[in-house]
Design an enzyme around this catalytic site. Structure first.
Site, short mmCIF file in Angstrom:
data_model
loop_
_atom_site.label_atom_id
_atom_site.label_comp_id
_atom_site.label_asym_id
_atom_site.label_seq_id
_atom_site.Cartn_x
_atom_site.Cartn_y
_atom_site.Cartn_z
N HIS A 33 14.79 146.78 27.09
CA HIS A 33 14.19 147.78 26.22
C HIS A 33 13.21 147.15 25.23
O HIS A 33 12.16 147.72 24.93
CB HIS A 33 15.29 148.53 25.47
N HIS A 79 13.73 158.50 24.57
CA HIS A 79 15.08 158.44 24.01
C HIS A 79 16.03 159.06 25.03
O HIS A 79 16.72 160.04 24.76
CB HIS A 79 15.14 159.16 22.66
N ASN A 80 16.06 158.45 26.20
CA ASN A 80 16.72 159.05 27.35
C ASN A 80 18.24 158.93 27.31
O ASN A 80 18.96 159.93 27.34
CB ASN A 80 16.19 158.40 28.64
N ASP A 101 6.84 155.41 13.89
CA ASP A 101 5.90 154.46 14.48
C ASP A 101 4.48 154.75 14.04
O ASP A 101 3.70 153.85 13.74
CB ASP A 101 6.00 154.51 16.02
N ASP A 253 8.48 150.26 11.34
CA ASP A 253 9.63 151.15 11.47
C ASP A 253 10.84 150.35 11.93
O ASP A 253 10.71 149.43 12.75
CB ASP A 253 9.28 152.24 12.49
N GLY A 506 2.41 152.51 24.83
CA GLY A 506 3.44 153.23 25.57
C GLY A 506 4.78 152.55 25.49
O GLY A 506 5.09 151.79 24.58
#
Length: 690
Positions: A33, A79-80, A101, A253, A506
Site C-alpha cells: 500500500h 478505501h476498499n 491530501d 496529511d 493516483g
C-alpha cells in the site's frame, strides 16, 4: 507481520535486530500500500508531464494550472478493505483522507467524485454495503461542505466480498502559493495539528495490502479508522489560515502508517527526530509503537521555522484544535524516534522510505473472450432488462443523499459530466471505467476508459487537463492478475499519450479478493479526469430535433450489459480512435448540436433513454448490434437541421418527439411507453428503498 525475507534483509543491512517500533515502521512503510513494490517500474512508464502540470506524481496531490490565477490540486485514493469491514466509517474516512491530501497542498477542497463498485444487489449483504458506504460518503462530504458532484456505480459478482470505494478530490489554490509535502530545511520544527491520537487504525497500511479473510469483519475492525467530519471542517479552515500566513514550509496529511508514514516521507530528503511522548493523545497508556502507527483521522503535520511554532499553535487554538510541537528536521539522513528521552527507533531514512525491495511476480496472458451466442428473448424484453440493470438505471437514490450544490459552484450535474463554475470558465469532471470490458481486453479496455472520460468532457465542449487513477486489482501473485496489471497500465499510458493528457497522480490498491466469497475483483483501473471549457449546462434536445449517430458500430457484445444479463459473450470493443472526440467537442463548442452524449454502457438504447425518451428512430441493421453494442468512440447528437453536421460522417436515426420511444427495427417496431421506461429506470431505486 513483516515477511521473513524482509526481516532477514533488514537485520543484515542494519547489522542488528530491530526494535518493536522499527519493525512496525517497516511493516507498514514497506507494505504494498505504501511502497508500490509490485508496480513502481510500471508506473514510471506513464506520461506525467504537460504544459499545465506544475507538480506531478509523488506528493499528496498534483497541482495543475487552470488559469493564470488559479491552479487545481487533485488526488485520487481508495478505501476498499476498510469499507468492507466497516462500510460507513471506511467510506467516510476515505473521503476525509483524500480531502486532507488536497488540503495539505494549501488548497481549498471544492469537489468530490466517487466511483463505486459492488456485488449484485440480489444479495442482502451487498445491499447493506451499498447503503452504508453511500451514507458514509454523503454524511462526511455534507458535513465538511464539499459536494460530491460526480460518481459511478458498477455492479458485478466479482466485487462480492470486496467492494471498491474510490474517491477523487479537487481543490483550488494560487498557482504561486501551493505547499508541498517535502521539508525545506534543517532546524525547522514539525507541528502536529488536529484530533488526538488514539489506537484506531493501527496497522491500516499493512491491512490494506492483503486479501480479506472470512473473519475480516471481526478481526480487522481495529484497523479501520473512525472519522469526525466536524473536526475535519475545523482542520480545513485552520490549515488554510496557516497557509495564508506564508509561513508553512511544508505540510502532510497523516494517512497510511500514521505519524511514522507522514513524518518519514515528509523528511526523506533530510532527516528527522520525532518525540513520540509529545503527541497529544486520546487514550492513556499508549506506547511509542501505537503512537507512531495509529491512523487516527483529522490530523496534519506542518513544517515551520522555530519562531513560527507559537503562531501555528495560536491558529490551531482559534479553531478549537489541539496541537503539539513533536519533532525537528535534521541535516542527517536518519529517522529517529524518541520516547521519554529513550531512542526507540534509529534508521537510515532512505532505507525506511523508498528502500523496499521490488517484487517481480510471474505474468501469464490469457484470453477470456468467447464466441457470441445470440439471445432468443424478444427485443423489447431485452431492452427493458438492460435499462433496469443497476449500471444503467437511475441513481437518484444515491445523489439525493449528497449536498451537490454546496459552495454554489455547480452548474450542471446531469448525465455525461459535472460542470462547476470556476472564475469565468467551466471545470468539467468525469470518472470511472468499464471493468467487464477491461477483464476481456485489459490493454484496450483501459485505453477506452481514457477515451470514454474524454468523451464525457467533449459532450460539454471541454478539453481534458489531466487524469488521476486508482488501479484496483486482485493479488499480483496470481500470474493472470499481474498480466492484467501490466496490460492496463500500458493501455492507460498509450491512450493518455495519444490524447496528450498527462497522468498526474493516483493510487494502487492490490489484494482485492475475498476468501469468504471465493472472488477476485475484475481489473478496475478507475480514472478521474478534469477538463476546462466554457460554462454550459447539459442540454435537452427539443421536439422536432433530428437524432444522429456519429461513429461506427461493431458487434461488440463481450462485457456489455446485455452480456451481463444473458451471458451472450462475444468480442469486447477494440480501442477507439480518439480523433472522433475532438470532432464532437468542436460541434458542441460551435453550437452546431443542441445535445450530445457518448455511447457507453447499454449502447444506443441507454443513450436514447437518456437523451430522447420520446422519439421515433429507424434502425436498419441487426437490432442487437444497433441497440446493445458498446463500441466506443460513438456519439448520439441532436441537431435542429442536418446541415449542422456538414463535413462530419454521421447517420440520421430519427426525430425527437411523440409520446413514446419508438424503435423501428428491420423486422418489427418496438414501442417503449414512458411508464415502461420509468419502471425500468427506477428499478434500482425501488430495490434500495424497499
Amino acid at each position: 507481520m513483516l515477511p521473513a525475507q524482509d526481516l532477514a534483509l533488514l537485520r543484515k543491512t542494519l547489522g542488528r535486530d530491530l526494535t518493536d517500533v522499527e519493525t512496525a515502521c517497516f511493516e507498514n512503510l514497506w507494505s504494498e500500500h505504501c511502497s508500490y513494490r509490485s508496480t513502481k517500474p510500471l508506473l514510471r512508464t506513464l506520461p506525467t508531464e504537460g504544459s499545465e502540470v506544475l507538480l506531478g506524481p509523488g506528493d499528496d496531490a498534483a497541482i495543475v494550472r487552470f488559469s493564470d490565477t488559479c491552479a487545481l490540486a487533485i488526488g485520487m485514493e481508495s478505501h476498499n478493505h476498510p469499507s468492507y469491514v466497516d462500510p460507513y466509517d471506511g467510506a467516510a474516512t476515505g473521503v476525509g483522507g483524500i480531502v486532507r491530501d488536497v488540503l495539505s497542498m494549501g488548497a481549498r477542497p471544492i469537489a468530490l467524485m466517487d466511483p463505486l463498485y459492488f456485488g449484485p444487489l440480489d444479495s442482502e449483504k451487498n445491499r447493506y454495503l451499498v447503503e452504508h458506504i453511500v451514507a458514509g460518503i454523503g454524511g462526511y462530504g455534507n458535513c465538511i461542505g464539499v459536494p460530491v458532484v460526480r460518481g459511478e456505480l458498477v455492479f458485478d459478482p466479482s466485487y462480492a466480498g470486496n467492494p471498491l470505494v474510490n474517491v477523487v478530490c479537487v481543490g483550488i489554490v494560487d498557482p504561486d502559493r501551493y505547499i508541498t509535502a517535502r521539508v525545506k530545511r534543517p532546524g525547522s520544527h514539525l507541528v502536529l495539528i488536529g484530533s488526538s491520537t488514539g489506537r484506531d487504525g493501527l496497522g491500516g497500511a499493512s491491512f490494506a495490502s492483503r486479501d480479506l479473510s472470512e473473519d475480516a469483519e471481526a478481526a480487522d475492525r481495529p484497523s479501520v479508522q473512525v472519522g469526525d467530519p466536524y473536526t475535519e471542517k475545523l482542520l480545513i479552515d485552520a490549515i488554510l489560515a496557516m497557509a495564508k500566513t506564508g509561513k508553512v514550509l511544508s505540510c502532510r496529511d497523516l494517512g497510511a502508517a500514521g505519524l511514522a508514514g507522514a513524518s518519514s516521507e515528509m523528511a526523506s530528503s533530510f532527516g528527522a527526530v520525532i518525540h513520540a511522548d509529545r503527541v497529544h493523545l486520546r487514550e492513556t497508556g499508549m506506547g511509542p509503537r501505537e503512537i507512531m502507527l495509529a491512523e487516527s483521522q483529522e490530523r496534519m503535520l506542518v513544517e515551520v521555522a522555530p519562531e513560527d511554532v507559537t503562531l501555528m499553535g495560536a491558529i490551531a487554538e482559534k479553531y478549537d484544535l489541539r496541537w503539539s510541537d513533536i519533532g525537528e528536521v535534521i541535516d542527517e539522513p536518519r529517522y529517529i524516534v524518541k520516547f521519554h528521552g529513550k531512542t526507540v527507533a534509529d534508521l537510515p531514512i532512505d532505507l525506511l522510505v523508498g528502500g523496499a525491495p521490488l517484487c517481480a511476480w510471474e505474468k501469464r496472458p490469457y484470453s477470456a473472450e468467447k464466441p457470441f451466442s445470440r439471445p432468443t428473448a424478444p427485443i423489447k424484453d431485452l431492452a427493458l432488462a438492460v435499462l433496469a440493470h443497476p449500471d444503467i438505471a437511475g441513481k437518484d437514490w444515491v445523489y439525493e443523499q449528497y449536498d451537490r450544490d454546496v459552495q454554489l459552484r455547480s452548474v450542471s450535474l446531469r448525465h455525461d459530466a459535472a460542470v462547476l463554475r470556476l472564475e469565468d470558465k467551466a471545470l468539467v469532471l468525469s470518472c470511472g471505467c468499464n471493468p467487464r470490458h477491461i477483464f476481456l481486453k485489459p490493454f484496450e479496455g483501459t485505453a477506452n476508459a481514457v477515451v470514454e472520460n474524454a468523451s464525457n468532457l467533449a459532450c460539454l465542449g471541454a478539453d481534458p487537463l489531466c487524469i488521476v487513477d486508482c488501479l484496483n486489482f486482485a493479488s499480483p501473485e496470481h500470474p493472470e492478475t499481474n498480466w492484467h496489471l501490466e496490460q492496463c497500465v500500458l493501455g492507460l499510458g498509450d491512450a493518455a499519450r495519444k490524447m496528450a493528457v498527462p497522468i498526474v497522480g493516483g493510487n494502487v490498491s492490490l489484494y482485492n479478493e475475498s476468501d469468504e466469497f471465493g472472488t477476485r475483483i475484475k481489473p478496475t483501473p478507475s480514472l478521474g479526469m478534469v477538463g476546462r471549457g466554457e460554462v454550459r449546462a447539459w442540454a435537452t434536445p427539443a421536439a422536432g430535433d433530428l437524432l444522429a449517430l456519429i461513429g461506427t458500430t461493431l458487434p461488440d457484445y463481450g462485457g456489455s450489459v446485455l452480456d451481463a444479463l444473458t451471458g451472450c459473450n462475444g468480442p469486447a470493443p477494440a480501442m477507439a480512435d480518439p480523433a472522433v472526440v475532438a470532432v464532437v467537442r468542436g460541434l458542441v463548442r460551435e453550437g452546431r448540436v443542441t445535445a450530445a452524449t457518448d455511447l457507453s454502457r447499454g449502447g444506443l438504447l441507454a443513450a436514447l433513454a437518456k437523451v430522447a425518451p420520446c422519439a421515433d428512430v429507424a434502425l436498419a441493421g441487426d437490432p442487437l448490434e444497433e441497440l446493445f453494442s458498446e463500441t466506443y468512440g460513438r456519439f448520439l447528437v441532436a441537431v435542429s437541421d442536418e446541415s449542422a453536421l456538414a463535413g462530419v460522417e454521421h447517420r440520421v436515426l430519427g426525430r425527437v418527439g411523440g409520446d413514446a420511444l419508438t424503435l423501428r427495427l428491420r423486422d418489427e417496431a418496438v414501442v417503449i411507453a414512458p411508464e415502461e421506461l420509468d419502471t425500468a429506470l427506477t428499478s434500482t431505486t425501488r430495490t434500495m428503498r424497499y
